[in-house]
Scaffold this motif. Structure first.
Motif, PDB file in Angstrom:
ATOM      1  N   SER A 138       0.852  -1.256   0.012  1.00  0.00           N
ATOM      2  CA  SER A 138      -0.022  -0.083   0.150  1.00  0.00           C
ATOM      3  C   SER A 138       0.919   1.117   0.042  1.00  0.00           C
ATOM      4  O   SER A 138       0.679   2.059  -0.781  1.00  0.00           O
ATOM      5  N   TRP A 139       2.088   1.034   0.668  1.00  0.00           N
ATOM      6  CA  TRP A 139       2.921   2.408   0.782  1.00  0.00           C
ATOM      7  C   TRP A 139       3.401   2.561  -0.647  1.00  0.00           C
ATOM      8  O   TRP A 139       3.492   3.658  -1.206  1.00  0.00           O
ATOM      9  N   SER A 140       3.702   1.543  -1.480  1.00  0.00           N
ATOM     10  CA  SER A 140       4.050   1.403  -2.908  1.00  0.00           C
ATOM     11  C   SER A 140       3.115   2.007  -3.614  1.00  0.00           C
ATOM     12  O   SER A 140       3.532   3.124  -4.703  1.00  0.00           O
ATOM     13  N   ILE A 141       2.215   1.676  -3.586  1.00  0.00           N
ATOM     14  CA  ILE A 141       0.750   2.224  -4.432  1.00  0.00           C
ATOM     15  C   ILE A 141       0.643   3.678  -4.035  1.00  0.00           C
ATOM     16  O   ILE A 141       0.581   4.396  -5.147  1.00  0.00           O
ATOM     17  N   GLY A 142       0.767   4.233  -3.148  1.00  0.00           N
ATOM     18  CA  GLY A 142       0.746   5.826  -2.845  1.00  0.00           C
ATOM     19  C   GLY A 142       1.702   6.471  -3.262  1.00  0.00           C
ATOM     20  O   GLY A 142       1.388   7.415  -3.947  1.00  0.00           O
ATOM     21  N   SER A 143       2.889   5.724  -3.179  1.00  0.00           N
ATOM     22  CA  SER A 143       4.399   6.535  -3.860  1.00  0.00           C
ATOM     23  C   SER A 143       3.971   6.611  -5.504  1.00  0.00           C
ATOM     24  O   SER A 143       4.425   7.571  -5.963  1.00  0.00           O
ATOM     25  N   ILE A 144       3.451   5.525  -6.105  1.00  0.00           N
ATOM     26  CA  ILE A 144       3.342   5.569  -7.456  1.00  0.00           C
ATOM     27  C   ILE A 144       2.353   6.462  -7.812  1.00  0.00           C
ATOM     28  O   ILE A 144       2.615   7.392  -8.786  1.00  0.00           O
ATOM     29  N   ILE A 145       1.207   6.567  -7.023  1.00  0.00           N
ATOM     30  CA  ILE A 145       0.000   7.766  -7.557  1.00  0.00           C
ATOM     31  C   ILE A 145       0.952   8.972  -7.614  1.00  0.00           C
ATOM     32  O   ILE A 145       0.825   9.850  -8.442  1.00  0.00           O
ATOM     33  N   VAL A 146       1.714   9.366  -6.285  1.00  0.00           N
ATOM     34  CA  VAL A 146       2.281  10.690  -6.215  1.00  0.00           C
ATOM     35  C   VAL A 146       3.274  10.828  -7.206  1.00  0.00           C
ATOM     36  O   VAL A 146       3.270  12.001  -7.872  1.00  0.00           O
ATOM     37  N   ALA A 147       4.113   9.868  -7.568  1.00  0.00           N
ATOM     38  CA  ALA A 147       5.125  10.069  -8.560  1.00  0.00           C
ATOM     39  C   ALA A 147       4.643  10.330  -9.832  1.00  0.00           C
ATOM     40  O   ALA A 147       5.004  11.437 -10.599  1.00  0.00           O
ATOM     41  N   ALA A 148       3.383   9.713 -10.362  1.00  0.00           N
ATOM     42  CA  ALA A 148       2.732  10.102 -11.590  1.00  0.00           C
ATOM     43  C   ALA A 148       2.087  11.219 -11.628  1.00  0.00           C
ATOM     44  O   ALA A 148       2.279  12.180 -12.531  1.00  0.00           O
ATOM     45  N   ALA A 149       1.355  11.589 -10.534  1.00  0.00           N
ATOM     46  CA  ALA A 149       0.887  12.920 -10.480  1.00  0.00           C
ATOM     47  C   ALA A 149       1.568  14.123 -10.457  1.00  0.00           C
ATOM     48  O   ALA A 149       1.610  15.082 -11.273  1.00  0.00           O
ATOM     49  N   THR A 150       2.789  13.984  -9.550  1.00  0.00           N
ATOM     50  CA  THR A 150       3.788  14.815  -9.575  1.00  0.00           C
ATOM     51  C   THR A 150       4.417  15.258 -11.037  1.00  0.00           C
ATOM     52  O   THR A 150       5.003  16.087 -11.363  1.00  0.00           O
ATOM     53  N   LEU A 151       4.745  13.990 -11.457  1.00  0.00           N
ATOM     54  CA  LEU A 151       5.381  14.109 -13.043  1.00  0.00           C
ATOM     55  C   LEU A 151       4.799  14.835 -13.802  1.00  0.00           C
ATOM     56  O   LEU A 151       5.094  15.710 -14.785  1.00  0.00           O
ATOM     57  N   GLY A 152       3.322  14.457 -13.815  1.00  0.00           N
ATOM     58  CA  GLY A 152       2.403  15.158 -14.784  1.00  0.00           C
ATOM     59  C   GLY A 152       2.213  16.620 -14.633  1.00  0.00           C
ATOM     60  O   GLY A 152       1.854  17.242 -15.593  1.00  0.00           O
TER      61      GLY A 152
END
Length: 530
Positions: free
Chosen positions: A201-215
């Motif tokens: 779940s920690w990793s899923i949260g970090s993936i969403i954040v990484a994708a959103a901030t990259l965008g």
């Protein structure tokens, strides 16, 4: 008469009898035989057999663990905010021609949520003991929905810091309850796998954040950080609906004397071929053994008798998550930038890093079935000690494009190892070590130890990486390598192996003061109660 009808009649008889003889389960031969059979059945099940026969238990455990995605989301979001050019330009100061968030505000943003969570974990135990895991989580999700408004509409670093602190309170409730609930609703063979999903779940949260901030990192307005903040509203309401229909932990219900509800919960979580009466008897037996050692649970009980040792193990396992390179993962984008990677490439690398952590989490599931918790933790920590010192060496030589790339790669590898080894095995050990009677309190106090360690470590990490601080970049590997080595030594002498042990067996091993390195080899008969 069909087998199913026989089980139903036996179960009904058990409930009727148990309502009268709840405190006499240790003296009633029929109930004890059911408890023996229930425990033997759990020991005989393989991971795959347990997963096939308990799909709903796995589902509810995963949904409860998924609440951690909200703490993960915000933790990684704060780490990315300080690397967002527009955010730094709005709230930062100019240093060597580049805007950066001052160290004190960086630390405040990272620490405020943890301070709120520190309050939340202490509230979790008493609230959960009173209203249960399910309703405590529902209340926390409602609170989460409300507190996001403060962060979203914040127009200064001060208000954003307050918003993060308020959001931290429900985080504390989530992280205290999730491992405890997950470990109680699944059979013995699945405890390692389902509690490992906390790290996922920690990793899923970090993936969403990484994708959103990259965008959004190339935007030069306030929406570059407000949109990622708004994405937090994705999670609470759907999770609230799911958890409303989730069964309460049968262990919690048994501790409260609500036998019929505990039986219904066991039925919802078990397979149709399993005898609910046997599992309920097994639960009652352990609950009664622990009840004989003390009355209503209190915080002071955590530091009395053999429970003191269990509390120390839980606190050290939680605290050690901050000392083995995990803070590099939490501030990955900023770390990559300080290592010499261009801003846009740093956000791309952070997304790759988050995805690789998820891969590591998936690999941790079969790993937990093949190897013990102690083995995984010790080997994972030893590997990271080596890579952290190599990182420090790379940062100490003459800096070129190649050394910058090497530091970034080492940061990714260190995060990968943590996500596949120490992270998942820590959550499993934490959920198994505590006694059933004190579980809601001990997971909360253990997480509090995590925040006590993390809050100063966040300041230290920010100070080491920030250009307005010590500006050490990859040389921080020497610091984290040293702290990780201390964690390895403490775990070698103090971390017991709890794989394939029922909660009754774990109680007995601690009660007998068995040394940590002998937990695996000590034999406990199914008929022993102390």
């Amino acid at each position: 008469m069909s087998s199913g009808n026989s089980i139903d009649e036996k179960t009904a008889a058990h409930v009727e009898k148990g309502d009268v003889l709840h405190a006499e389960v240790l003296k009633d031969n029929a109930l004890l035989n059911d408890a023996f059979d229930g425990e033997n059945h759990e020991h005989q099940e393989t991971v795959w057999q347990a997963a096939k026969s308990h799909p709903m238990a796995c589902l509810w455990a995963f949904i409860m663990c998924f609440t951690i995605v909200m703490e993960s989301f915000d933790m990684f979001l704060n780490g990315n905010f300080v690397a967002l050019p527009s955010f730094a330009k709005r709230y930062g100061v100019l240093v060597d021609g580049k805007y950066t968030i001052p160290t004190k505000w960086q630390s405040a943003l990272f620490q405020s949520g943890q301070c709120g969570a520190f309050v939340g974990v202490f509230l979790a135990g008493p609230i959960t003991n009173r209203i249960g895991y399910r309703w405590t989580t529902i209340v926390a999700l409602l609170l989460m929905n409300a507190t996001i408004f403060v962060s979203f509409f914040a127009d200064s670093l001060a208000v954003l810091t307050v918003g993060q602190a308020l959001e931290g309170v429900p985080w504390g409730l989530f992280i205290a309850n999730s491992p405890a609930y997950a470990s109680e609703v699944v059979p013995l063979a699945l405890r390692g796998a389902v509690t490992s999903t906390l790290q996922m779940s920690w990793s899923i949260g970090s993936i969403i954040v990484a994708a959103a901030t990259l965008g959004y990192n190339k935007r030069d307005d306030e929406w570059s950080w407000r949109v990622p903040l708004a994405l937090q509203w994705i999670f609470p309401t759907p999770l609230l609906i799911f958890i409303f229909f989730a069964p309460e932990s049968p262990w919690w219900l048994a501790r409260r004397g609500r036998k019929e509800e505990a039986l219904n919960s066991v039925r919802r979580l078990s397979s149709k071929t399993e005898d609910p009466a046997q599992k309920l008897a097994m639960i009652e037996r352990t609950v009664e053994i622990e009840a004989a050692q003390g009355g209503d649970p209190t915080l002071l009980d955590l530091f009395r008798g053999t429970d003191r040792r269990r509390t120390i193990i839980i606190c050290l396992m939680y605290a050690s998550q901050n000392f083995a390179g995990n803070l590099i993962a939490n501030q990955a984008t900023f770390f990559f930038e300080q290592a010499g990677i261009a801003s846009d490439r740093a956000f791309q690398l952070n997304l790759i890093n988050s995805c690789l952590q998820f891969v590591a989490n998936v690999l941790a599931l079969p790993l937990s079935a093949w190897f013990g918790r102690r083995t995984i933790y010790l080997w994972g920590t030893a590997i990271n000690v080596m890579f952290l010192f190599i990182l420090g060496i790379c940062a100490s030589v003459k800096q070129t494009q190649s050394t910058s790339f090497a530091q970034a790669c080492l940061g990714v590898i260190i995060s990968f190892v943590f996500a596949g080894a120490m992270g998942p095995s820590s959550y499993t050990t934490i959920s198994e070590t505590s006694s059933v009677r004190l579980r809601a309190l001990s997971t909360g106090v253990g997480r509090a130890a995590y925040y006590v360690a993390e809050i100063p470590m966040i300041y230290l990490a920010s100070q080491m990486l920030n250009a307005t601080g010590w500006n050490l970049a990859g040389k921080c590997g020497f610091v984290w390598g040293g702290t990780a080595l201390v964690c390895w030594i403490l775990a070698y002498f103090g971390l017991p192996e709890l794989k394939h042990r029922s909660y009754r067996e774990i109680d007995i091993l601690f009660h007998r003061k068995v040394p940590a390195r002998k937990f695996k080899s000590t034999v406990i008969d199914v008929k022993e109660n102390e």
